[in-house]
Design a protein around this motif. Structure first.
Motif, short mmCIF file in Angstrom:
data_model
loop_
_atom_site.label_atom_id
_atom_site.label_comp_id
_atom_site.label_asym_id
_atom_site.label_seq_id
_atom_site.Cartn_x
_atom_site.Cartn_y
_atom_site.Cartn_z
N VAL A 93 -0.24 -15.31 -14.37
CA VAL A 93 0.09 -14.34 -13.33
C VAL A 93 0.42 -15.08 -12.03
O VAL A 93 -0.36 -15.89 -11.55
N SER A 94 1.59 -14.80 -11.47
CA SER A 94 2.03 -15.44 -10.23
C SER A 94 2.66 -14.40 -9.29
O SER A 94 3.55 -13.66 -9.70
N PHE A 95 2.18 -14.35 -8.06
CA PHE A 95 2.81 -13.55 -7.01
C PHE A 95 2.16 -13.91 -5.68
O PHE A 95 1.14 -14.59 -5.63
N SER A 96 2.75 -13.45 -4.59
CA SER A 96 2.19 -13.70 -3.26
C SER A 96 2.15 -12.40 -2.47
O SER A 96 2.98 -11.51 -2.66
N ILE A 97 1.17 -12.31 -1.56
CA ILE A 97 0.95 -11.12 -0.75
C ILE A 97 0.94 -11.54 0.73
O ILE A 97 0.18 -12.43 1.11
N PRO A 98 1.76 -10.90 1.57
CA PRO A 98 1.78 -11.26 2.99
C PRO A 98 0.54 -10.74 3.72
O PRO A 98 -0.09 -9.78 3.29
N ASP A 99 0.23 -11.37 4.83
CA ASP A 99 -0.91 -10.95 5.64
C ASP A 99 -0.75 -9.51 6.13
O ASP A 99 0.36 -9.08 6.49
N LYS A 101 -5.20 -1.11 9.19
CA LYS A 101 -4.28 -1.06 10.33
C LYS A 101 -4.93 -1.57 11.61
O LYS A 101 -4.35 -2.36 12.36
N LYS A 102 -6.18 -1.14 11.88
CA LYS A 102 -6.83 -1.51 13.14
C LYS A 102 -7.22 -2.98 13.18
O LYS A 102 -7.08 -3.64 14.21
N LEU A 103 -7.74 -3.49 12.06
CA LEU A 103 -8.17 -4.89 12.02
C LEU A 103 -7.02 -5.83 11.68
O LEU A 103 -7.13 -7.04 11.84
N GLY A 104 -5.93 -5.26 11.15
CA GLY A 104 -4.83 -6.10 10.67
C GLY A 104 -5.21 -6.85 9.42
O GLY A 104 -4.60 -7.86 9.06
N ALA A 105 -6.26 -6.37 8.74
CA ALA A 105 -6.76 -7.04 7.54
C ALA A 105 -5.92 -6.67 6.32
O ALA A 105 -5.48 -5.53 6.18
N THR A 106 -5.71 -7.64 5.45
CA THR A 106 -5.08 -7.37 4.16
C THR A 106 -6.06 -6.56 3.31
O THR A 106 -7.22 -6.91 3.20
N LEU A 107 -5.59 -5.45 2.74
CA LEU A 107 -6.42 -4.61 1.88
C LEU A 107 -5.91 -4.72 0.46
O LEU A 107 -4.77 -4.38 0.16
N SER A 119 0.23 4.97 -4.41
CA SER A 119 1.48 5.27 -3.71
C SER A 119 1.35 5.14 -2.20
O SER A 119 2.35 5.02 -1.48
N MET A 120 0.10 5.16 -1.69
CA MET A 120 -0.13 5.03 -0.26
C MET A 120 -0.07 3.57 0.21
O MET A 120 -0.03 3.30 1.41
N CYS A 121 -0.08 2.64 -0.74
CA CYS A 121 -0.12 1.22 -0.39
C CYS A 121 1.29 0.64 -0.20
O CYS A 121 2.26 1.13 -0.79
N ASP A 122 1.37 -0.42 0.60
CA ASP A 122 2.65 -1.09 0.84
C ASP A 122 3.19 -1.72 -0.44
O ASP A 122 4.40 -1.75 -0.68
N ILE A 123 2.27 -2.26 -1.25
CA ILE A 123 2.63 -3.04 -2.43
C ILE A 123 1.86 -2.54 -3.64
O ILE A 123 0.66 -2.26 -3.54
N LYS A 124 2.54 -2.41 -4.76
CA LYS A 124 1.90 -2.06 -6.02
C LYS A 124 2.10 -3.19 -7.02
O LYS A 124 3.23 -3.59 -7.28
N THR A 156 6.12 -3.60 -7.00
CA THR A 156 7.00 -2.85 -6.11
C THR A 156 6.48 -3.01 -4.68
O THR A 156 5.27 -3.13 -4.46
N GLY A 157 7.39 -3.05 -3.72
CA GLY A 157 6.98 -3.27 -2.34
C GLY A 157 7.37 -4.64 -1.86
O GLY A 157 8.31 -5.27 -2.39
N ALA A 158 6.61 -5.17 -0.91
CA ALA A 158 7.01 -6.39 -0.21
C ALA A 158 6.44 -7.68 -0.79
O ALA A 158 6.69 -8.74 -0.27
N ALA A 159 5.65 -7.59 -1.86
CA ALA A 159 5.09 -8.81 -2.47
C ALA A 159 6.20 -9.57 -3.18
O ALA A 159 7.25 -9.03 -3.51
#
Length: 232
Positions: A24-30, A189-195, A206-211, A223-226
């Motif tokens: 498994v290989s992928f990356s997730i932005p901050d 959103k408030k902490l800017g933390a990756t969830l 469906s509420m998440c930026d990336i699936k 799907t999304g920005a990953a």
């Protein structure tokens, strides 16, 4: 950023060996919100545990903010996690006989924060999840929703850059579950933390930026920005 490079996880040996994850290989932005989606037994919880260093990968690299945690010794990994990560689990994992404030203070104790500062920061975290009035109550006396809010307070008390949540609403009724998810997304959103969240709920995903979709231990699609990655 979280980067996974050719992650595989095998349990057992020889005839009893079972491969839970395969290359498994992928990356997730901050700062992204991420749903790891798949059927029961697909490997999604194993993936989250490997990503967070709770479970070591058999092969591959897990790089968090430039550090390969897959290659770290246990003590160093624990210290890294206590500073960078917060965890919310379906089963809460609260210390039932301890006071609410003591539960939230635990990560700060591990990080050697002084007692006065621990109390102030723990109360701040409890205020964020609307549980400050329960600070002196025993955790066993809380409702299910309150215990999950307590778990979230404990997860954010160190101001982590990454929050991992494994089926965080699985033991809650729908109304309480909706409140918990709103709380987690607010923290994102408030902490800017990756969830990073494991879920079988497609509405929640469906509420998440990336699936990130996992099937039979393999990355099915993103799907999304990953960014999906190949062999390096």
């Amino acid at each position: 950023m979280i980067e996974l490079k050719n992650i595989s996880k095998t349990y057992g040996k020889k005839e009893t060996a079972f491969t839970a994850l395969s290359e498994v290989s992928f990356s997730i932005p901050d700062g992204a919100s991420v749903a790891i989606v798949g059927k029961s037994g697909s490997g999604k919880s194993t993936l989250m545990h490997v990503m967070s260093g709770l479970d070591p990968a058999t092969e591959g690299q897990v790089i968090v903010d430039g550090v390969n945690i897959a290659g770290m010794k246990a003590k160093a990994k624990d210290s890294f996690r206590s500073k960078k990560m917060g965890f919310v689990f379906q089963s809460f994992f609260v210390e039932a006989n301890q006071k609410v404030l003591s539960n939230v203070s635990l990560p700060l104790e591990i990080s050697n924060v002084r007692p006065r500062a621990r109390k102030a920061r723990a109360l701040q975290a409890l205020t964020q999840v609307e549980l400050a009035d329960k600070a002196d109550s025993r955790a066993r006396n809380l409702s299910g929703g309150q215990k999950q809010r307590l778990a979230i307070a404990r997860a954010i008390v160190n101001k982590p850059s990454i929050i991992f949540a494994d089926e965080p609403t699985g033991n809650l009724d729908s109304e309480t579950g909706d409140k918990i998810m709103q709380l987690l997304f607010n923290m994102n959103k408030k902490l800017g933390a990756t969830l990073v969240m494991v879920t079988h709920d497609h509405d929640l995903a469906s509420m998440c930026d990336i699936k990130v979709y996992i099937k039979d231990g393999r990355l099915e699609k993103i799907t999304g920005a990953a960014k999906a990655g190949g062999k390096k």
